[in-house]
Design an enzyme around this catalytic site. Structure first.
Site, PDB file in Angstrom:
ATOM      1  N   GLY A 149      46.255  43.686  44.912  1.00 44.72           N
ATOM      2  CA  GLY A 149      47.163  43.754  44.691  1.00 44.72           C
ATOM      3  C   GLY A 149      47.650  45.077  44.831  1.00 44.72           C
ATOM      4  O   GLY A 149      46.154  45.508  43.475  1.00 44.72           O
ATOM      5  N   CYS A 150      48.766  45.779  45.027  1.00 41.41           N
ATOM      6  CA  CYS A 150      48.412  47.137  45.262  1.00 41.41           C
ATOM      7  C   CYS A 150      48.505  48.342  43.667  1.00 41.41           C
ATOM      8  O   CYS A 150      48.132  48.861  43.698  1.00 41.41           O
ATOM      9  CB  CYS A 150      50.137  47.943  45.753  1.00 41.41           C
ATOM     10  SG  CYS A 150      51.901  46.837  45.048  1.00 41.41           S
ATOM     11  N   ASN A 151      48.658  47.486  42.970  1.00 41.66           N
ATOM     12  CA  ASN A 151      49.425  48.318  41.554  1.00 41.66           C
ATOM     13  C   ASN A 151      47.922  47.810  40.754  1.00 41.66           C
ATOM     14  O   ASN A 151      47.150  48.946  40.197  1.00 41.66           O
ATOM     15  CB  ASN A 151      50.352  47.637  40.735  1.00 41.66           C
ATOM     16  CG  ASN A 151      51.427  47.887  41.023  1.00 41.66           C
ATOM     17  OD1 ASN A 151      52.296  49.121  41.095  1.00 41.66           O
ATOM     18  ND2 ASN A 151      52.508  46.853  41.525  1.00 41.66           N
ATOM     19  N   SER A 153      44.728  47.630  41.983  1.00 38.61           N
ATOM     20  CA  SER A 153      43.834  48.022  42.991  1.00 38.61           C
ATOM     21  C   SER A 153      43.743  49.727  41.877  1.00 38.61           C
ATOM     22  O   SER A 153      43.056  49.910  42.254  1.00 38.61           O
ATOM     23  CB  SER A 153      44.165  48.619  44.770  1.00 38.61           C
ATOM     24  OG  SER A 153      45.118  48.615  44.790  1.00 38.61           O
ATOM     25  N   THR A 154      45.058  50.645  41.646  1.00 33.98           N
ATOM     26  CA  THR A 154      45.382  51.341  41.503  1.00 33.98           C
ATOM     27  C   THR A 154      45.180  51.669  40.045  1.00 33.98           C
ATOM     28  O   THR A 154      44.061  52.772  40.061  1.00 33.98           O
ATOM     29  CB  THR A 154      46.781  52.102  41.503  1.00 33.98           C
ATOM     30  OG1 THR A 154      47.547  51.904  42.895  1.00 33.98           O
ATOM     31  CG2 THR A 154      47.307  52.913  41.333  1.00 33.98           C
TER      32      THR A 154
END
Length: 348
Positions: A149-151, A153-154
């Protein structure tokens, strides 16, 4: 060797970004693209920027259409990828860009997603610190990969070095993320219309309800977090088509020096190509990572508040999803890790 690839969900944002990256990959032949309601239409009707793939037509997303390829990428809405797992048992490499195979805890899946639970696959964030090394080692030779998920992994990339080195306390994490609406997918939704988001900033999934929270906790436990991992997570929708700017803070562990804090992040990412720590006093902008497979991190030490502050910027569709998938694919296949990926963004 040239690997044949089928990409499902090819008319969506994540599917389109995967296709954009793979179209420049010298070892990949994009043979099949599939969709649901858009099946039967030319791919370029929905991805007009992908001119090199104008010859492809969207087919139905069925096991029969997806089978027979060396690699299948599932860029489907959450809860829809798992139905293909058994049907693609003979496919050498399957990559899921949805959430179906990210979580190891079925109770967390039930709480945040619901529906059928499917086993976790190898997590596709190569640089993420884990016990004894990085996630990269686990991806070598993998046949099933869960893109992140982009959020999630950030935030995980922001915190994991400090957790692994024991310089921060993972029981009191606060993160606020400015995110572009492309992370919500391409489906028509009133709150994502330009007239609703232009000139406005809108929080959503407030108060511990965002689905990426268990994924972050899982990554930090893998990095060595001891005790409870507690996260206050607040995403804010802002009027930029793509990008994430995450500001994350955590308490400094007792007796830790400023030099030890900064060393934790530099030791973790100093040799990495796609995750870079900026010089002291510098902080990233989303504009600098658009189109790139790069995560940029700025680090500050707030002694009066006794907290470390990490500001991270990445392109949610590239390093946040599609780029992570392609990077992990390269590692799994034994190809150069950065093939078809770039650290350079697009400006202005």
């Amino acid at each position: 060797m040239t690997y044949s690839v089928a990409v499902s969900g090819a008319s969506g944002y994540a599917g389109g970004e995967i296709l954009r990256l793979l179209s420049a990959h010298p070892d990949i032949e994009i043979r099949t693209v599939t969709a649901h309601s858009n099946a039967g239409q030319p791919l370029v009707r929905h991805q007009p920027h992908l001119r090199s793939l104008a010859h492809l037509e969207l087919q139905d997303t069925t096991p029969e259409v997806l089978a027979g390829h060396d690699i299948v990428v599932l860029a489907l809405p959450h809860g829809q990828s798992g139905q293909f797992t058994d049907a693609l048992a003979d496919t050498p490499l399957v990559i899921d860009a949805g959430a179906d195979h990210r979580l190891t805890d079925s109770a967390e899946w039930d709480r945040f997603y619901g529906g059928d639970f499917h086993e976790a696959w190898t997590y596709g964030v190569p640089e993420l610190p884990v016990h004894g090394g990085t996630q990269r080692e686990r991806l070598v030779g993998a046949s099933r990969i869960a893109a992140p998920g982009c959020n999630a992994s950030t935030v995980a990339l922001s915190l994991a070095p400090g957790v692994a080195a024991g310089v921060i306390d993972a029981s009191d994490i606060v993160t606020v993320l400015a995110v572009g609406p492309s992370g919500a997918g391409k489906s028509l939704k009133t709150n994502l219309l330009a007239s609703e988001i232009l000139g406005s900033a809108n929080p959503y999934a407030v108060g511990g309800t965002h689905r990426h929270i268990p994924e972050i906790r899982q990554s930090l436990v893998a990095a060595g977090a001891v005790g409870d991992v507690r996260i206050s997570f607040t995403p804010v929708l802002v009027p930029m088509s793509r990008g994430i700017l995450a500001t994350t803070t955590a308490p400094i562990a007792p007796g830790v020096s400023d030099a030890e804090i900064r060393a934790a992040w530099l030791d973790a990412y100093g040799d990495e190509t796609f995750v870079q720590v900026l010089d002291e006093g510098e902080f990233p902008r989303t504009a600098d990572v658009l189109g790139a497979n790069t995560a940029l991190l700025g680090l500050a030490i707030d002694r009066p508040a006794n907290r470390v502050v990490i500001v991270a910027a990445l392109d949610n569709l590239v390093k946040g999803t599609a780029g992570a998938a392609v990077q992990s694919m390269n590692i799994a296949l034994g190809l150069p890790e950065g093939r078809a990926l770039t650290v350079n963004g697009v400006a202005p």
